[in-house]
Design an enzyme around this catalytic site. Structure first.
Site: not given
Ligand code: RB5
Length: 158
Positions: A8, A65, A67, A98-99, A133
């Site tokens: 994103d 993204c 996080t 393993h996953n 596994h």
């Molecule tokens: C975008 O601001 C942020 O929310 C997105 O990149 C992500 O971290 C969401 O989980």
């Protein structure tokens, strides 16, 4: 391998680094977007890559993204996807061994470029070990199947 990559806006600046790095490791990359860094909604891009994997157009996916969390939530809603968020290489490697994860999610606001490349390298190089596994992953997927038909009957949990 064929690797689908998307982001994103939060992951947009890291994406070209990862695309180039995955290509340098000898893989074929398809960039599922977005083409610019303007604000977009991560579920749309997470679904694109997840869909390509379950339809066997891609072998594995990498989603970026801010996080990694939103992308992992979105991708894991697609039946057959096992997405993991990693901010260090050890979990990335073990998540394959393993996953049997088929999507790696990175947080561009969490890891720097070099750490992200190490995570990607370990994840792509590792192979599922099967055996005990496989039994456990099968049980995870059985949970997915068990609840898939019930979702429409459930009250919204959030
Ligand atoms: C975008 O601001 C942020 O929310 C997105 O990149 C992500 O971290 C969401 O989980």
């Amino acid at each position: 391998m064929k690797i689908g990559i998307a982001s994103d806006h939060g992951g947009f600046d890291l994406k070209p680094t990862i695309v180039e790095y995955v290509q340098s490791l000898g893989h074929e990359v398809t960039d599922f977007g977005p083409a610019t860094g303007e604000s977009v909604d991560y579920p749309e891009y997470g679904e694109k890559v997840a869909d390509a994997i379950v339809n066997q157009q891609m072998d594995l996916g990498i989603l970026i993204c801010g996080t990694g969390v939103g992308m992992s939530l979105a991708a894991n809603k697609v039946r057959g996807i096992r997405a993991v968020v990693c901010s260090e290489p050890f979990s990335a490697k073990l998540s394959r061994q393993h996953n049997n994860t088929n999507v790696l999610c990175l947080g561009a606001r969490v890891v720097g470029n070099e750490l992200a490349k190490m995570i990607v390298e370990e994840w792509l190089a590792a192979e599922f070990e099967g055996g005990r596994h496989a039994r456990r992953v099968d049980k995870v997927m059985a949970i997915e199947s068990k609840y898939a038909d019930q979702i429409e009957d459930q009250p919204f949990c959030g």
